[in-house]
Scaffold this motif. Structure first.
Motif, mmCIF file in Angstrom:
data_model
loop_
_atom_site.group_PDB
_atom_site.id
_atom_site.type_symbol
_atom_site.label_atom_id
_atom_site.label_comp_id
_atom_site.label_asym_id
_atom_site.label_seq_id
_atom_site.Cartn_x
_atom_site.Cartn_y
_atom_site.Cartn_z
ATOM 1 N N GLY A 146 0.823 -1.205 0.000
ATOM 2 C CA GLY A 146 0.000 0.000 0.000
ATOM 3 C C GLY A 146 0.854 1.250 0.000
ATOM 4 O O GLY A 146 2.088 1.194 0.007
ATOM 5 N N LYS A 147 0.195 2.389 0.002
ATOM 6 C CA LYS A 147 0.894 3.680 0.009
ATOM 7 C C LYS A 147 0.061 4.671 0.809
ATOM 8 O O LYS A 147 -1.166 4.503 0.954
ATOM 9 N N PRO A 148 0.683 5.719 1.338
ATOM 10 C CA PRO A 148 -0.089 6.712 2.100
ATOM 11 C C PRO A 148 -1.135 7.403 1.227
ATOM 12 O O PRO A 148 -0.866 7.737 0.065
ATOM 13 N N ALA A 149 -2.307 7.589 1.788
ATOM 14 C CA ALA A 149 -3.359 8.329 1.085
ATOM 15 C C ALA A 149 -3.064 9.824 1.167
ATOM 16 O O ALA A 149 -2.713 10.343 2.228
ATOM 17 N N ILE A 150 -3.188 10.503 0.031
ATOM 18 C CA ILE A 150 -2.935 11.942 -0.031
ATOM 19 C C ILE A 150 -4.131 12.618 -0.695
ATOM 20 O O ILE A 150 -4.468 12.293 -1.837
ATOM 21 N N PRO A 151 -4.808 13.540 -0.023
ATOM 22 C CA PRO A 151 -5.967 14.205 -0.631
ATOM 23 C C PRO A 151 -5.542 15.068 -1.811
ATOM 24 O O PRO A 151 -4.456 15.649 -1.808
ATOM 25 N N THR A 152 -6.389 15.143 -2.796
ATOM 26 C CA THR A 152 -6.075 15.920 -4.000
ATOM 27 C C THR A 152 -6.817 17.252 -4.049
ATOM 28 O O THR A 152 -6.614 18.043 -4.971
ATOM 29 N N ASP A 153 -7.668 17.493 -3.050
ATOM 30 C CA ASP A 153 -8.506 18.694 -3.082
ATOM 31 C C ASP A 153 -8.107 19.733 -2.038
ATOM 32 O O ASP A 153 -8.885 20.636 -1.718
ATOM 33 N N VAL A 259 2.870 25.851 12.157
ATOM 34 C CA VAL A 259 3.707 24.708 12.541
ATOM 35 C C VAL A 259 4.906 24.617 11.606
ATOM 36 O O VAL A 259 4.916 25.196 10.513
ATOM 37 N N ASP A 260 5.900 23.862 12.046
ATOM 38 C CA ASP A 260 7.068 23.653 11.191
ATOM 39 C C ASP A 260 6.832 22.570 10.151
ATOM 40 O O ASP A 260 7.463 22.562 9.089
ATOM 41 N N ALA A 261 5.924 21.627 10.456
ATOM 42 C CA ALA A 261 5.686 20.520 9.529
ATOM 43 C C ALA A 261 4.268 20.003 9.679
ATOM 44 O O ALA A 261 3.653 20.114 10.744
ATOM 45 N N LEU A 262 3.753 19.445 8.606
ATOM 46 C CA LEU A 262 2.447 18.788 8.594
ATOM 47 C C LEU A 262 2.642 17.378 8.062
ATOM 48 O O LEU A 262 3.183 17.175 6.973
ATOM 49 N N MET A 263 2.228 16.403 8.847
ATOM 50 C CA MET A 263 2.329 15.005 8.430
ATOM 51 C C MET A 263 0.945 14.445 8.176
ATOM 52 O O MET A 263 0.051 14.550 9.015
ATOM 53 N N LEU A 264 0.767 13.835 7.013
ATOM 54 C CA LEU A 264 -0.498 13.202 6.660
ATOM 55 C C LEU A 264 -0.459 11.735 7.077
ATOM 56 O O LEU A 264 0.432 10.989 6.685
ATOM 57 N N ALA A 265 -1.443 11.331 7.881
ATOM 58 C CA ALA A 265 -1.588 9.929 8.268
ATOM 59 C C ALA A 265 -3.077 9.605 8.271
ATOM 60 O O ALA A 265 -3.641 9.147 9.262
ATOM 61 N N ILE A 266 -3.711 9.868 7.134
ATOM 62 C CA ILE A 266 -5.164 9.748 7.034
ATOM 63 C C ILE A 266 -5.597 8.406 6.463
ATOM 64 O O ILE A 266 -6.765 8.204 6.151
ATOM 65 N N GLY A 267 -4.658 7.480 6.344
ATOM 66 C CA GLY A 267 -4.976 6.155 5.832
ATOM 67 C C GLY A 267 -4.002 5.730 4.752
ATOM 68 O O GLY A 267 -3.145 6.506 4.318
ATOM 69 N N ARG A 268 -4.144 4.490 4.337
ATOM 70 C CA ARG A 268 -3.303 3.940 3.278
ATOM 71 C C ARG A 268 -4.180 3.341 2.192
ATOM 72 O O ARG A 268 -5.300 2.895 2.458
ATOM 73 N N GLU A 269 -3.667 3.351 0.972
ATOM 74 C CA GLU A 269 -4.396 2.853 -0.186
ATOM 75 C C GLU A 269 -3.645 1.701 -0.827
ATOM 76 O O GLU A 269 -2.403 1.672 -0.800
ATOM 77 N N PRO A 270 -4.354 0.735 -1.413
ATOM 78 C CA PRO A 270 -3.669 -0.340 -2.130
ATOM 79 C C PRO A 270 -2.822 0.239 -3.262
ATOM 80 O O PRO A 270 -3.275 1.134 -3.985
ATOM 81 N N TYR A 271 -1.617 -0.268 -3.410
ATOM 82 C CA TYR A 271 -0.706 0.246 -4.437
ATOM 83 C C TYR A 271 -0.875 -0.566 -5.727
ATOM 84 O O TYR A 271 -0.092 -1.434 -6.050
#
Length: 459
Positions: A146-153, A259-271
């Motif tokens: 899988g891979k990290p989910a990244i919103p496109t909107d 903030v100094d950084a933003l980390m996305l951990a909103i789920g994972r998607e099948p690669y």
């Protein structure tokens, strides 16, 4: 008479992570001429950018709390203690390199041809490598994970990082916003806080760890706040702006956080994107997961898939077992389907979480009334330092036959304890059998066999 097709390999595996490597090695041991392709680094998510490096960071993050808050209660004092991120980062990277090298050597020592290239399906029996080579195989196994989910909107989303990049940071940020409330978000919130980062956790739901038992969720949520993590619920990121001062993250509730950084951990998607699934005729689920049967066979008879790319139970040990079952089924003459029911798992929160079987809500939905045995207490090791860390233990029992159908715990060594308890729950042991087991004293685990009073009755 039709001639038997000739193939370059009996088995071609796409993806050299935990599931793919296990399947390849076992298939080769059964006599299959085997090859494997990996586009990035051998070892996959778990070894390279997941379980292993993350657990090492978790170990590192616990030392500060132990030295500052626990050790003084036992007479130890420390002076001049400091933490150096580059040392930790580089040591973790060296260990990842070592493990990746072992995986590669084991493959080659097993007689498996390793292609360090991206592979794409071009038919039921053919793959095209990024090097330009086309290879044929009687059977193809997809194990791309899988891979990290990244919103496109979300405007400015390119300024965010994911768990993939955390291990490579030149410097630790002084402050970070973590978007998400699942196990990855929770684990990184605790570990980064333990390394001295000012952490804010942003979650769109009402409580972290959706899908876990509600008592576990409340307990972990409380520990996050007690450790100094700011938790914002019912909210998401709406936009991100970057300047020399850092990131300005606007939230859907109207707030803006610097903030100094933003980390996305909103789920994972099948690669599965760009893998050629459509060209090969595979059927995909709406989220891109490859559809398989109980034996990991896809809708194309010559192609199988295991691990996170199938979105069944997305856990490293599960991918390994699926890979082993595949090898037994296809090349071992022993059809074998992995049982995905009652799998023990852990969340490396601080303190850690261990769980196996049904949550209370799921148990009630499935069986109706259930018996609950539950306790919270302060473990012995935290009494003298006067630390407020609490242990939660919970058993869920089916009244009709007294079988323990769920066990959930948060506290020291919970991740280690749940492995053994998982055997008991998997085997369908009863509460009476738990009670008949003599306690090991003094341990936190003894509470599992000494809880006699029902917290909630069947009514």
């Amino acid at each position: 008479m039709t001639a038997t097709p000739s193939y370059d390999y009996d088995l071609f595996v796409i993806g050299a992570g935990s599931g793919g490597v296990r399947a390849a090695r076992m298939s080769a041991a059964f006599g299959a001429k085997t090859a494997i392709a990996e586009e990035y680094r051998i070892g996959g998510t778990c070894v390279i950018r997941g379980c292993v490096p993350k657990k090492l960071l978790i170990y590192a993050s616990e030392f500060g709390h132990e030295m500052a808050d626990i050790a003084p209660g036992y007479g130890w004092t420390y002076a001049g203690v400091k933490f150096d991120w580059p040392t930790l980062r580089d040591n973790v990277a060296a260990e990842v390199d070592r493990l990746s090298g072992i995986y590669a050597r084991n493959l080659r020592n097993g007689g498996i041809k390793v292609f360090e290239a991206r592979a794409e399906l071009i038919g039921p029996h053919e793959v095209h490598l990024s090097s330009g080579t086309i290879i044929s195989a009687k059977t193809i196994l997809i194990a791309t994970g899988g891979k990290p989910a990244i919103p496109t909107d979300v405007p400015g989303i390119e300024h965010a990082i994911t768990s993939n990049e955390v291990f490579l940071l030149d410097t630790l940020p002084k402050s970070i916003l973590i978007a998400g409330g699942g196990y990855i978000a929770v684990e990184f919130a605790f570990l980064l806080k333990g390394l001295g980062v000012d952490v804010t956790l942003l979650y769109r739901g009402d409580n972290v760890l959706r899908g876990f038992d509600d008592d576990v969720r409340l307990h972990v949520h409380g520990e996050l706040k007690r450790k100094g993590v700011r938790v914002i619920t019912h909210c998401r990121v709406s936009s991100i702006d970057k300047s020399v001062a850092g990131l300005s993250v606007r939230l859907t509730n109207g707030q803006a956080l610097g903030v100094d950084a933003l980390m996305l951990a909103i789920g994972r998607e099948p690669y599965s994107e760009g893998l050629g699934c459509e060209a090969a005729g595979l059927t995909l689920k709406p989220n891109g997961a490859i559809m398989v049967d109980a034996y990991s066979q896809t809708t194309v008879p010559s192609i199988y898939a295991v691990g996170d790319v199938t979105d069944r139970k997305n856990l490293t040990p599960v991918a390994i077992r699926e890979g082993a079952c595949f090898a037994h089924t296809v090349f071992g003459g022993q059809p074998m389907a992995f049982d995905h029911d009652t799998i023990a798992t852990a969340v490396f929160s601080q303190p850690p979480t261990g769980t196996v079987g049904l949550s209370e809500a799921d148990a009630r939905a499935k069986y109706g009334p259930v018996d609950i045995y539950k306790t919270t207490f302060r473990p012995m090791r935290y009494v003298m330092p006067n630390d407020e860390t609490r242990m939660l233990m919970k058993l869920i029992v089916r009244p009709s036959d007294d079988v323990v159908i769920g066990c959930h715990m948060v506290g020291p060594d919970a991740a280690e304890i749940i492995q053994a308890v998982g055997i008991a729950v998997k085997c369908g042991l009863t509460k009476a059998q738990f009670d008949a087991t003599c306690a090991v004293h003094p341990t936190v685990a003894e509470e599992l066999v000494t809880m006699k009073e029902k917290w909630v009755t069947t009514s």
